[in-house]
Design an enzyme around this catalytic site. Structure first.
Site, PDB file in Angstrom:
ATOM      1  N   ARG A   1      -4.213  48.551  -1.116  1.00  0.00           N
ATOM      2  CA  ARG A   1      -4.326  48.767   0.324  1.00  0.00           C
ATOM      3  C   ARG A   1      -3.879  50.205   0.617  1.00  0.00           C
ATOM      4  O   ARG A   1      -3.050  50.762  -0.109  1.00  0.00           O
ATOM      5  CB  ARG A   1      -3.443  47.793   1.094  1.00  0.00           C
ATOM      6  CG  ARG A   1      -3.596  46.334   0.657  1.00  0.00           C
ATOM      7  CD  ARG A   1      -4.866  45.691   1.127  1.00  0.00           C
ATOM      8  NE  ARG A   1      -4.942  44.295   0.741  1.00  0.00           N
ATOM      9  CZ  ARG A   1      -5.982  43.517   0.993  1.00  0.00           C
ATOM     10  NH1 ARG A   1      -7.027  43.997   1.637  1.00  0.00           N
ATOM     11  NH2 ARG A   1      -5.988  42.253   0.614  1.00  0.00           N
TER      12      ARG A   1
ATOM     13  N   ASP B   1     -13.941  35.354   0.014  1.00  0.00           N
ATOM     14  CA  ASP B   1     -13.960  34.542   1.236  1.00  0.00           C
ATOM     15  C   ASP B   1     -15.349  34.286   1.809  1.00  0.00           C
ATOM     16  O   ASP B   1     -15.517  33.424   2.670  1.00  0.00           O
ATOM     17  CB  ASP B   1     -13.100  35.203   2.320  1.00  0.00           C
ATOM     18  CG  ASP B   1     -11.613  35.124   2.017  1.00  0.00           C
ATOM     19  OD1 ASP B   1     -11.216  34.235   1.243  1.00  0.00           O
ATOM     20  OD2 ASP B   1     -10.857  35.949   2.540  1.00  0.00           O
TER      21      ASP B   1
ATOM     22  N   GLY C   1      -8.869  43.173  -1.458  1.00  0.00           N
ATOM     23  CA  GLY C   1      -8.596  42.109  -2.433  1.00  0.00           C
ATOM     24  C   GLY C   1      -9.613  42.121  -3.557  1.00  0.00           C
ATOM     25  O   GLY C   1     -10.796  42.362  -3.333  1.00  0.00           O
TER      26      GLY C   1
END
Length: 319
Positions: free
Chosen positions: A72, A127, A11
């Site tokens: 990815r 995150d 990400g």
């Protein structure tokens, strides 16, 4: 070592461009030839590699996302895919690789190092879920993006005397919800590390209304459930109009904050130093304000501990 490369994987996170800039310009300053790998490990396998100079990274420190793009790559998870990636790097004469991303990206770098490529990982993820480091690149920008949204939602929630449930990113890590919730004065913060009791939540909302509260703001980490479902349950039990707002990928974008730009620059500089020193299979982090490095194996093995004290503070200040 004569040639190094840099890629971004997983990400995207605000500050990745600042990290790329730091790696490229530090590498050139130290006499390396520097290459860029597009689209992460997917681009590596496909040979999407090009030379970079100082002009390549001009005017990007303020930009969100990543100029190298990211993707990815299931193929890279196979032994055959990794061998192909290592061979591609060797074909281009690349001796060292800086990987900017999260734990999955680090595992890729770890495995590449076993195939003879010197690797260094930089923690790039909003995150903040790499526990070996106090902060990751992109986290500060993400929580400020959430905070800006909270400030706007509070205005309309007060006008309509509503409950507002804001869903933020954080599948397994509730740091975005915790930090943004505390800074935004949320009445309730729901994170995967602590869970919540639906009846207790609704009782708290009703008690607040009896005390004259004009609104309620609930911050919900995505890993514990959906905001839409919770909003229906809360409205059904309390009778108070409840609205859900899912911030989604807006949290990934935007110009990085000063903290993220400086952090990325410091980490990128250290990554090149490590390659210059002949180090491999390392990651760079920050602890107590100081940049440090450690083995990827050790970093990935660090157990994450939720900040119970900060959660306690947030609860104490919420009413």
């Amino acid at each position: 070592m004569k040639t190094i490369a840099v890629l971004t994987s997983g990400g995207d996170a605000p500050g990745m461009n600042a990290a790329i800039r730091a790696v490229v310009r530090t590498g050139l300053d130290k006499g390396f030839r520097v290459m860029g790998v597009q689209r992460g490990y997917s681009g590596l396998i496909n040979g999407e590699i090009f030379p970079m100079d100082r002009h390549s990274v001009a005017d990007i420190i303020q930009r969100g996302g990543t100029i190298l793009r990211t993707a990815r790559c299931a193929e890279f998870k196979t032994e055959e895919g990794r061998k192909r990636g290592a061979n591609i790097l060797k074909t281009f004469g690349i001796d060292g690789l800086v990987v900017i991303g999260g734990d999955g990206s680090f595992r890729g770098a770890q495995l590449l190092s076993k195939l003879g490529i010197a690797t260094v990982g930089l923690p790039g993820t909003i995150d903040n879920d790499l526990p070996y480091s106090d902060y990751t690149i992109g986290f500060d920008t993400a929580i400020n993006t959430v905070l800006d949204a909270i400030n706007k939602l509070r205005d309309t929630s007060t006008s309509h005397e509503r409950v507002s449930i804001v869903e933020v990113m954080g599948r397994n890590c509730g740091d975005i919800a915790l930090y943004a919730g505390l800074a935004g004065g949320a009445e309730s913060i729901i994170v995967p590390e602590k869970g919540y009791n639906q009846d207790e939540l609704c009782r708290t909302i009703l008690e607040g209304k009896l005390r004259g509260k004009m609104h309620n703001l609930i911050i919900l980490a995505e890993g514990i459930g959906g905001a839409d479902d919770l909003a229906k349950k809360v409205e059904g039990i309390t009778g108070i109009q409840t609205r859900a707002t899912i911030l989604g990928h807006i949290q990934r974008g935007g110009s990085p904050t000063c903290m993220d730009r400086v952090l990325a620059s410091r980490m990128g500089y250290r990554a090149v130093e490590l390659l210059q020193e002949g180090k491999s299979s390392k990651v760079v982090g920050i602890k107590d304000g100081k940049i440090f490095d450690m083995d990827i194996d050790d970093a990935l093995a660090v157990e994450r501990h939720f900040d119970e004290k900060l959660y306690e503070i947030a609860n104490a200040l919420s009413y």
